[in-house]
Design an enzyme around this catalytic site. Structure first.
Site, mmCIF file in Angstrom:
data_model
loop_
_atom_site.group_PDB
_atom_site.id
_atom_site.type_symbol
_atom_site.label_atom_id
_atom_site.label_comp_id
_atom_site.label_asym_id
_atom_site.label_seq_id
_atom_site.Cartn_x
_atom_site.Cartn_y
_atom_site.Cartn_z
ATOM 1 N N ASP A 90 0.858 -1.178 0.000
ATOM 2 C CA ASP A 90 0.000 0.000 0.000
ATOM 3 C C ASP A 90 0.895 1.229 0.000
ATOM 4 O O ASP A 90 2.095 1.146 0.239
ATOM 5 C CB ASP A 90 -1.045 -0.051 1.111
ATOM 6 N N SER A 91 0.296 2.378 -0.312
ATOM 7 C CA SER A 91 1.104 3.551 -0.643
ATOM 8 C C SER A 91 1.498 4.379 0.561
ATOM 9 O O SER A 91 2.298 5.296 0.452
ATOM 10 C CB SER A 91 0.299 4.436 -1.579
ATOM 11 N N PHE A 94 -3.099 5.761 3.605
ATOM 12 C CA PHE A 94 -3.971 5.432 4.728
ATOM 13 C C PHE A 94 -3.291 5.724 6.067
ATOM 14 O O PHE A 94 -3.891 6.304 6.968
ATOM 15 C CB PHE A 94 -4.384 3.950 4.641
ATOM 16 N N GLY A 213 -11.308 3.840 1.472
ATOM 17 C CA GLY A 213 -12.268 4.550 2.310
ATOM 18 C C GLY A 213 -13.365 3.646 2.827
ATOM 19 O O GLY A 213 -14.448 4.101 3.188
ATOM 20 N N ASP A 263 -7.525 -7.742 1.897
ATOM 21 C CA ASP A 263 -6.463 -7.838 2.899
ATOM 22 C C ASP A 263 -7.091 -7.434 4.214
ATOM 23 O O ASP A 263 -8.005 -6.608 4.242
ATOM 24 C CB ASP A 263 -5.315 -6.881 2.589
ATOM 25 N N CYS A 301 -10.850 -28.985 9.991
ATOM 26 C CA CYS A 301 -9.864 -28.031 9.475
ATOM 27 C C CYS A 301 -8.524 -28.757 9.305
ATOM 28 O O CYS A 301 -8.096 -29.503 10.184
ATOM 29 C CB CYS A 301 -9.704 -26.859 10.428
ATOM 30 N N HIS A 332 -4.173 -20.994 12.405
ATOM 31 C CA HIS A 332 -5.542 -21.414 12.085
ATOM 32 C C HIS A 332 -6.332 -20.291 11.419
ATOM 33 O O HIS A 332 -6.979 -20.491 10.388
ATOM 34 C CB HIS A 332 -6.297 -21.903 13.328
#
Ligand SMILES: [Zn+2]
Length: 380
Positions: A90-91, A94, A213, A263, A301, A332
């Site tokens: 990411d830039s 944020f 956003g 993400d 699982c 997990h």
């Protein structure tokens, strides 16, 4: 870069393939978050074992520590952290707007004080792209302005105008070999602003588009609407990425709305407080009811933690602060997030996504907070 393989006939769910300099990624996909060049508590071998195809890392944080000179000397971020598969960075937009202290917005970026030592720094389109070039990420994000969800209308408009101008500056900057760049659509909960921002960015022809956003403190119904407002204006032949989301049920809802990439820090963050997430919701493992519960975290699982350890043992480790406890819950939870994506992809491919979506949502119990938000929305 993105190949759309199939669109579901009843929802907007999409099956795709994203080709990057470090390999091909199947979409829909979840990207574990490695903010500080490490997915918290997990090593690359574990990430590969659970089927991680791409991770996210962070311009703002890596630029502060260890600093670009060290990563440059290491030969880029892949080498530095020994991760051979794709990385999206990411830039820093944020973080500049959420973490940094004392910001001054200028025409070509933001002057701010580091949240670590208070030193004066500047980050704008040019700087953010240069940092990402040195990191050598496969996908770089444009530098955007991400206002809080309750920012006044005027501020939202200004943020969109800056985001557009900065996106156009980002486009002109040098890139690492084979590096792709995604635009970020802002506009808060205003449909007209979302549309305008999306249309201008689409004209600039980025390699993919993120919806930013969202996940900035807004209630869930507002988040879903922001995605619904934006999605129709994004081209079908480019990947769509919803930034910072969400719970497993939210990701399934967003896949049904045409989102390809996710993400979220949630799986590793809640693991560190002893919360496990499953196909039916999240639960705190530290509770007394798991004292003699010798079942795995989730029946069926196939993650390392569930194959080898019981709830009773993990509860004990968490309660005596043994590192293995939070590591295994991180294994997990991250595995579960990736598994949900694998299941969604299989359902889209088989033409059974509608059922998968319906069953998943019916079986998943959201947190009290999300239930309260939904209740407020229906009472309006
Ligand atoms: Zn498991």
């Amino acid at each position: 870069m993105f190949e759309l393989l199939k669109t579901d006939s009843h929802t907007k769910a999409r099956l795709g393939k994203l080709t990057t300099a470090h390999g091909v990624v199947d979409t829909p996909i979840f990207m574990p978050v490695g903010t500080q060049a490490s997915v918290k508590a997990l090593d690359p071998r574990e990430l590969l074992e659970m089927g991680t195809q791409i991770i996210l890392s962070n311009t703002y944080h890596l630029n502060l520590r260890p600093g670009l000179d060290i990563i440059r000397a290491a030969g880029g971020l892949h080498n530095f952290m020994n991760w051979e598969k794709p990385i999206l960075t990411d830039s820093g937009g944020f973080q500049v707007f959420s973490l940094a202290k004392i910001r001054k917005i200028k025409p070509h970026g933001v002057e701010f004080r580091s949240h670590i030592d208070g030193s004066l720094l500047f980050l704008g389109p040019k700087e953010a792209m240069e940092i990402q070039r040195v990191l050598g990420s496969d996908i770089a994000m444009v530098f955007d302005e991400c206002p809080p969800h309750d920012a006044p209308a005027k501020e939202q408009r200004l943020a969109v105008e800056r985001t557009i101008r900065w996106a156009s500056e980002c486009r002109e900057q040098p890139r690492a070999n084979g590096q792709k760049v995604f635009g970020i659509v802002q506009g808060g909960s205003n449909p007209a602003l979302r549309e305008e921002c999306a249309q201008v960015l689409v004209e600039m022809e980025f390699d993919g588009y993120a919806i930013g956003g969202v996940s900035v403190g807004e209630p869930e119904p507002e988040m879903l609407k922001a995605i619904e407002f934006t999605e129709p204006f994004l081209p079908a032949n480019k990947a769509r990425y919803a930034m910072g989301l969400g719970t497993p049920a939210q990701m399934v809802e967003l896949i049904a709305r045409g989102v390809d990439m996710f993400d979220c820090v949630l799986p590793t963050r809640i693991a560190r407080t002893g919360t496990a997430v499953t196909h039916t919701g999240a639960f705190g493992l530290k509770g007394g009811s798991y004292k003699v519960d010798f079942r795995p975290i989730e029946e069926g699982c196939d993650c390392f933690a569930c194959k080898h350890f019981t709830r009773a043992y993990l509860r004990h480790l968490l309660n005596v602060n043994e590192i293995l406890g939070l590591r295994m819950v991180s294994v997990h939870n991250s595995h579960l997030y990736l598994k949900v994506m694998t299941e969604a992809r299989a359902a889209i491919a088989a033409g059974t996504f509608t059922e998968f979506h319906r069953n998943f949502i019916a079986n998943y119990t959201p947190s009290q907070k999300i239930l309260a938000q939904r209740k407020r929305e229906t009472e309006r």
